[in-house]
Design a protein around this motif. Structure first.
Motif, PDB file in Angstrom:
ATOM      1  N   VAL A 136       0.839  -1.207   0.000  1.00 25.16           N
ATOM      2  CA  VAL A 136       0.000   0.000   0.000  1.00 25.16           C
ATOM      3  C   VAL A 136       0.869   1.250   0.000  1.00 25.16           C
ATOM      4  CG1 VAL A 136      -1.664   1.364   1.333  1.00 25.16           C
ATOM      5  CG2 VAL A 136      -1.989  -1.108   1.080  1.00 25.16           C
ATOM      6  N   THR A 137       1.905   1.240   0.829  1.00 27.11           N
ATOM      7  CA  THR A 137       2.824   2.385   0.882  1.00 27.11           C
ATOM      8  C   THR A 137       3.515   2.601  -0.449  1.00 27.11           C
ATOM      9  OG1 THR A 137       3.219   2.053   3.250  1.00 27.11           O
ATOM     10  CG2 THR A 137       4.851   3.333   2.031  1.00 27.11           C
ATOM     11  N   ASP A 138       4.038   1.530  -1.030  1.00 25.00           N
ATOM     12  CA  ASP A 138       4.758   1.638  -2.298  1.00 25.00           C
ATOM     13  C   ASP A 138       3.848   2.068  -3.441  1.00 25.00           C
ATOM     14  OD1 ASP A 138       6.993   0.773  -0.949  1.00 25.00           O
ATOM     15  OD2 ASP A 138       6.866  -1.305  -1.647  1.00 25.00           O
ATOM     16  N   THR A 139       2.608   1.631  -3.392  1.00 21.22           N
ATOM     17  CA  THR A 139       1.689   1.868  -4.512  1.00 21.22           C
ATOM     18  C   THR A 139       1.006   3.219  -4.452  1.00 21.22           C
ATOM     19  OG1 THR A 139       1.274  -0.520  -4.622  1.00 21.22           O
ATOM     20  CG2 THR A 139      -0.292   0.918  -5.764  1.00 21.22           C
ATOM     21  N   TYR A 140       0.684   3.677  -3.252  1.00 19.93           N
ATOM     22  CA  TYR A 140      -0.186   4.847  -3.140  1.00 19.93           C
ATOM     23  C   TYR A 140       0.448   6.074  -2.473  1.00 19.93           C
ATOM     24  CZ  TYR A 140      -3.905   1.670  -4.536  1.00 19.93           C
ATOM     25  OH  TYR A 140      -4.674   0.770  -5.241  1.00 19.93           O
ATOM     26  N   SER A 141       1.661   5.964  -2.022  1.00 26.95           N
ATOM     27  CA  SER A 141       2.250   7.090  -1.292  1.00 26.95           C
ATOM     28  C   SER A 141       2.478   8.323  -2.172  1.00 26.95           C
ATOM     29  CB  SER A 141       3.569   6.665  -0.639  1.00 26.95           C
ATOM     30  OG  SER A 141       4.481   6.218  -1.620  1.00 26.95           O
ATOM     31  N   ASN A 142       2.692   8.110  -3.472  1.00 29.79           N
ATOM     32  CA  ASN A 142       3.012   9.245  -4.340  1.00 29.79           C
ATOM     33  C   ASN A 142       2.059   9.387  -5.531  1.00 29.79           C
ATOM     34  OD1 ASN A 142       5.425  10.101  -2.913  1.00 29.79           O
ATOM     35  ND2 ASN A 142       6.407   8.254  -3.745  1.00 29.79           N
ATOM     36  N   VAL A 143       0.875   8.836  -5.420  1.00 26.78           N
ATOM     37  CA  VAL A 143      -0.069   8.930  -6.539  1.00 26.78           C
ATOM     38  C   VAL A 143      -0.608  10.357  -6.657  1.00 26.78           C
ATOM     39  CG1 VAL A 143      -0.748   6.516  -6.430  1.00 26.78           C
ATOM     40  CG2 VAL A 143      -1.996   8.210  -5.070  1.00 26.78           C
ATOM     41  N   GLU A 144      -0.841  10.783  -7.876  1.00 26.78           N
ATOM     42  CA  GLU A 144      -1.377  12.125  -8.102  1.00 26.78           C
ATOM     43  C   GLU A 144      -2.889  12.166  -7.942  1.00 26.78           C
ATOM     44  OE1 GLU A 144      -0.085  13.524 -11.870  1.00 26.78           O
ATOM     45  OE2 GLU A 144       2.058  13.486 -11.356  1.00 26.78           O
ATOM     46  N   THR A 145      -3.534  11.067  -8.354  1.00 26.58           N
ATOM     47  CA  THR A 145      -4.986  10.991  -8.241  1.00 26.58           C
ATOM     48  C   THR A 145      -5.354   9.898  -7.250  1.00 26.58           C
ATOM     49  OG1 THR A 145      -5.241  11.668 -10.552  1.00 26.58           O
ATOM     50  CG2 THR A 145      -7.152  10.649  -9.479  1.00 26.58           C
ATOM     51  N   ILE A 146      -6.034  10.282  -6.206  1.00 25.94           N
ATOM     52  CA  ILE A 146      -6.408   9.322  -5.169  1.00 25.94           C
ATOM     53  C   ILE A 146      -7.643   8.539  -5.625  1.00 25.94           C
ATOM     54  CG2 ILE A 146      -7.154   9.028  -2.786  1.00 25.94           C
ATOM     55  CD1 ILE A 146      -5.690  11.612  -2.112  1.00 25.94           C
ATOM     56  N   PRO A 147      -7.581   7.212  -5.609  1.00 29.60           N
ATOM     57  CA  PRO A 147      -8.740   6.411  -6.010  1.00 29.60           C
ATOM     58  C   PRO A 147      -9.910   6.627  -5.050  1.00 29.60           C
ATOM     59  CG  PRO A 147      -6.740   5.080  -5.890  1.00 29.60           C
ATOM     60  CD  PRO A 147      -6.429   6.376  -5.225  1.00 29.60           C
ATOM     61  N   SER A 148     -11.094   6.281  -5.502  1.00 27.63           N
ATOM     62  CA  SER A 148     -12.262   6.327  -4.620  1.00 27.63           C
ATOM     63  C   SER A 148     -12.113   5.266  -3.540  1.00 27.63           C
ATOM     64  CB  SER A 148     -13.537   6.063  -5.417  1.00 27.63           C
ATOM     65  OG  SER A 148     -13.549   4.724  -5.892  1.00 27.63           O
ATOM     66  N   ASP A 149     -12.891   5.413  -2.479  1.00 30.43           N
ATOM     67  CA  ASP A 149     -12.820   4.428  -1.395  1.00 30.43           C
ATOM     68  C   ASP A 149     -13.125   3.028  -1.910  1.00 30.43           C
ATOM     69  OD1 ASP A 149     -12.214   6.434   0.349  1.00 30.43           O
ATOM     70  OD2 ASP A 149     -14.238   6.624   1.192  1.00 30.43           O
ATOM     71  N   GLU A 150     -14.104   2.924  -2.805  1.00 36.29           N
ATOM     72  CA  GLU A 150     -14.481   1.617  -3.347  1.00 36.29           C
ATOM     73  C   GLU A 150     -13.346   1.016  -4.167  1.00 36.29           C
ATOM     74  OE1 GLU A 150     -16.277   4.354  -3.572  1.00 36.29           O
ATOM     75  OE2 GLU A 150     -18.005   3.898  -2.286  1.00 36.29           O
ATOM     76  N   GLU A 151     -12.737   1.832  -5.012  1.00 38.51           N
ATOM     77  CA  GLU A 151     -11.628   1.351  -5.838  1.00 38.51           C
ATOM     78  C   GLU A 151     -10.434   0.963  -4.984  1.00 38.51           C
ATOM     79  OE1 GLU A 151     -12.293   3.943  -9.948  1.00 38.51           O
ATOM     80  OE2 GLU A 151     -11.180   4.824  -8.265  1.00 38.51           O
ATOM     81  N   LEU A 152     -10.146   1.771  -3.983  1.00 40.15           N
ATOM     82  CA  LEU A 152      -9.013   1.496  -3.104  1.00 40.15           C
ATOM     83  C   LEU A 152      -9.232   0.208  -2.313  1.00 40.15           C
ATOM     84  CD1 LEU A 152      -6.308   2.567  -2.040  1.00 40.15           C
ATOM     85  CD2 LEU A 152      -7.577   3.795  -0.268  1.00 40.15           C
ATOM     86  N   ASN A 153     -10.429   0.038  -1.790  1.00 39.94           N
ATOM     87  CA  ASN A 153     -10.737  -1.148  -1.004  1.00 39.94           C
ATOM     88  C   ASN A 153     -10.647  -2.403  -1.863  1.00 39.94           C
ATOM     89  OD1 ASN A 153     -11.526  -2.282   1.541  1.00 39.94           O
ATOM     90  ND2 ASN A 153     -13.531  -2.714   0.638  1.00 39.94           N
ATOM     91  N   GLU A 154     -11.183  -2.332  -3.071  1.00 38.97           N
ATOM     92  CA  GLU A 154     -11.125  -3.481  -3.979  1.00 38.97           C
ATOM     93  C   GLU A 154      -9.681  -3.828  -4.310  1.00 38.97           C
ATOM     94  OE1 GLU A 154     -12.950  -6.412  -6.661  1.00 38.97           O
ATOM     95  OE2 GLU A 154     -13.806  -5.160  -5.077  1.00 38.97           O
ATOM     96  N   ALA A 155      -8.859  -2.809  -4.572  1.00 40.21           N
ATOM     97  CA  ALA A 155      -7.465  -3.046  -4.926  1.00 40.21           C
ATOM     98  C   ALA A 155      -6.685  -3.669  -3.771  1.00 40.21           C
ATOM     99  CB  ALA A 155      -6.805  -1.735  -5.355  1.00 40.21           C
ATOM    100  N   ILE A 156      -6.922  -3.151  -2.571  1.00 38.64           N
ATOM    101  CA  ILE A 156      -6.210  -3.677  -1.398  1.00 38.64           C
ATOM    102  C   ILE A 156      -6.644  -5.109  -1.102  1.00 38.64           C
ATOM    103  CG2 ILE A 156      -5.944  -3.432   1.101  1.00 38.64           C
ATOM    104  CD1 ILE A 156      -6.019  -0.396   0.685  1.00 38.64           C
ATOM    105  N   MET A 157      -7.941  -5.363  -1.159  1.00 40.22           N
ATOM    106  CA  MET A 157      -8.442  -6.717  -0.885  1.00 40.22           C
ATOM    107  C   MET A 157      -7.974  -7.689  -1.967  1.00 40.22           C
ATOM    108  SD  MET A 157     -10.040  -6.684   1.983  1.00 40.22           S
ATOM    109  CE  MET A 157     -11.064  -8.153   1.970  1.00 40.22           C
TER     110      MET A 157
END
Length: 213
Positions: free
Chosen positions: A138-159
């Motif tokens: 999660v840290t490596d993937t999202y720490s420097n993203v320019e566009t933050i995914p929606s909660d639904e997209e983020l949850n699906e990706a993490i799961m």
């Protein structure tokens, strides 16, 4: 995903069916415990159905109900992930149950036609580092993203990533040191044999320690 209670109820339904009445031998008691564990973890229902005088369909239904319980206890009703990913997790949990590492050993008659059966178990440890690995991803993937995914997209990706990590580890599971647990085969007031739920819970806790899930 909840770390507690994922497998706490896996044996509750299947194991409380009573064995047929009549005199039981130590071999019978050992077979009863073996068939109950094989039914609850491996979905091997034939022998258990024979011993408990139930049907394979009924035993299989109890096993499927237990998988449903695992999904609920894991919190999937609240995650909002896709049905496809839920199905993937359900299949993975079934594989996890089948990876249960146990060996039914000797049975001894105690008193009043009751028995004590020794079960050797090896704790499942394959998922012990999943949380740390997922946090790092999660840290490596999202720490420097320019566009933050929606909660639904983020949850699906993490799961989805957690599923991938867990599935890879389940392909070659690791286990802790062997230990022994005692399972009692008792007789109720009607003369029918059964295994106390506390004994089965103790075996389950040893096979799948909460701190490893």
């Amino acid at each position: 995903m909840k770390k507690h209670g994922v497998l706490a109820l896996v044996l509750a339904g299947v194991m409380l069916l009573l064995c047929g009445c009549g005199g039981m031998t130590t071999d019978d008691a050992k077979d009863y415990v073996q068939s109950a564990l094989d039914c609850g973890y491996k979905a091997e229902v034939k022998k258990y159905a024979e011993i408990t005088e139930t049907t394979e369909k009924e035993a299989k239904k109890e096993y499927e109900t237990n998988l449903d319980t695992i999904m609920k206890e894991a919190g999937f009703d609240d995650t909002g992930v896709s049905d496809e990913l839920k199905a993937d997790y359900r299949s993975m949990f079934e594989k996890m149950l089948k990876s249960a590492n146990y060996k039914v050993k000797e049975a001894k008659e105690t008193e009043d036609d009751e028995f004590t059966v020794t079960v050797e178990v090896c704790p499942f440890t394959a998922f012990s580092t999943v949380s740390d690995e997922l946090d790092q991803w999660v840290t490596d993937t999202y720490s420097n993203v320019e566009t933050i995914p929606s909660d639904e997209e983020l949850n699906e990706a993490i799961m989805r990533k957690m599923y991938e990590i867990m599935s890879a580890k389940l392909a070659d599971p690791t286990y802790g040191d062997k230990m022994e647990k005692e399972v009692h085969v008792k007789v109720n007031k009607d003369g029918a044999y059964y295994i106390p739920n506390d004994d089965l819970t103790a075996v389950d806790d040893a096979l799948f320690p909460q701190n490893q899930l």
